[in-house]
Structure formats: C-alpha cells, structure tokens
Design a protein around this motif. Structure first.
Motif, mmCIF file in Angstrom:
data_model
loop_
_atom_site.group_PDB
_atom_site.id
_atom_site.type_symbol
_atom_site.label_atom_id
_atom_site.label_comp_id
_atom_site.label_asym_id
_atom_site.label_seq_id
_atom_site.Cartn_x
_atom_site.Cartn_y
_atom_site.Cartn_z
ATOM 1 N N PRO A 49 -19.547 -82.416 -88.316
ATOM 2 C CA PRO A 49 -19.464 -80.948 -87.992
ATOM 3 C C PRO A 49 -18.883 -80.242 -89.456
ATOM 4 N N ALA A 50 -18.117 -80.923 -90.219
ATOM 5 C CA ALA A 50 -17.662 -80.469 -91.534
ATOM 6 C C ALA A 50 -19.052 -80.162 -92.539
ATOM 7 N N SER A 64 -17.806 -61.618 -98.064
ATOM 8 C CA SER A 64 -17.712 -61.029 -96.766
ATOM 9 C C SER A 64 -16.714 -61.688 -95.790
ATOM 10 N N PRO A 65 -16.032 -60.901 -94.965
ATOM 11 C CA PRO A 65 -15.110 -61.729 -94.100
ATOM 12 C C PRO A 65 -15.917 -63.057 -93.544
ATOM 13 N N ALA A 66 -17.031 -62.834 -93.088
ATOM 14 C CA ALA A 66 -17.490 -64.087 -92.506
ATOM 15 C C ALA A 66 -17.520 -65.355 -93.440
ATOM 16 N N HIS A 67 -17.621 -64.965 -94.779
ATOM 17 C CA HIS A 67 -17.928 -66.023 -95.502
ATOM 18 C C HIS A 67 -16.547 -66.833 -95.722
ATOM 19 N N LEU A 93 -12.877 -71.393 -93.967
ATOM 20 C CA LEU A 93 -11.513 -71.917 -93.320
ATOM 21 C C LEU A 93 -11.925 -72.690 -92.344
ATOM 22 N N ALA A 94 -13.179 -72.363 -91.600
ATOM 23 C CA ALA A 94 -13.480 -73.457 -90.444
ATOM 24 C C ALA A 94 -14.070 -74.734 -90.999
ATOM 25 N N CYS A 95 -14.752 -74.732 -92.440
ATOM 26 C CA CYS A 95 -14.976 -76.055 -92.940
ATOM 27 C C CYS A 95 -13.751 -76.754 -93.270
ATOM 28 N N ALA A 96 -12.837 -75.956 -93.767
ATOM 29 C CA ALA A 96 -11.579 -76.902 -94.182
ATOM 30 C C ALA A 96 -10.873 -77.447 -92.922
ATOM 31 N N ALA A 97 -11.068 -76.750 -92.009
ATOM 32 C CA ALA A 97 -10.444 -77.315 -90.606
ATOM 33 C C ALA A 97 -11.063 -78.522 -89.938
#
Length: 105
Positions: A68-69, A83-86, A91-95
């Motif tokens: 997933p990462a 952008s906020p999505a970026h 942050l999702a990648c790091a988690a």
C-alpha cells in the motif's frame, strides 16, 4: 540488525527528509532551489520501499505490508503539487509506510 530492517530504517529516514522538504516547499521556502532534491528524494524513497519489500520477502517477513505504501507513493504525481490533495496523499503515504514497516520489521 538484518538487511531488511536496515533498509526499512534508511527508507524511513529518507521519507522523513522528503516530508520535511515537501513541507518547506508547501510553506514557500526555497521553491527554486529545493525542487530537484525533492524529486530525487521521492525517487530514492520509492526505490527504498521496493528494495525493502524485496529484502523482507527474502527474509520471510510480511513484504506485502509495504505494497500500500508503494502504491500511494506511485500515485503522488497525480494531484497537483501544492494542492491540499498532494500533501494529504503524502501524509497517507507516510502512515502506510509506518504501518507496513511495523509489520515487515
């Protein structure tokens, strides 16, 4: 310390550098000078996650926890930088990496 654990630690450190540099770019510091190191670190983190997964598989560990990462990292170019999505995806990648590294270590 095994090679898989060392690779996960080095990749985690590179990811922390990437996130810090990305945050500085998001806040507007060094836009002209720091763009290419950001992209170089991004490539190094992608290669590190892939390499860590291979080493974890060879060691008989849960390599699939890093998938997933890697998938989220490869989706990073989709949202427009700044952008906020970026940064949310970052942050999702790091988690996802943290959870995957915890499982694969």
């Amino acid at each position: 310390m095994s090679a898989a654990t060392l690779a996960l630690c080095v990749t985690g450190a590179l990811l922390a550098l990437l996130m810090g540099l990305g945050l500085s770019l998001q806040l507007g510091y060094g836009r002209g000078r720091a763009r290419w190191p950001h992209h170089a670190l991004y490539f190094a983190v992608c290669a590190g996650v892939l390499g860590s997964g291979v080493l974890a598989a060879l060691a008989g560990r849960r390599w699939w926890a890093l998938v997933p990462a890697l998938g989220l990292l490869l989706a990073m170019p989709r949202p427009r930088p700044g952008s906020p999505a970026h940064w949310r995806l970052a942050l999702a990648c790091a988690a996802a990496f943290l959870a995957g590294a915890w499982a694969a270590a």
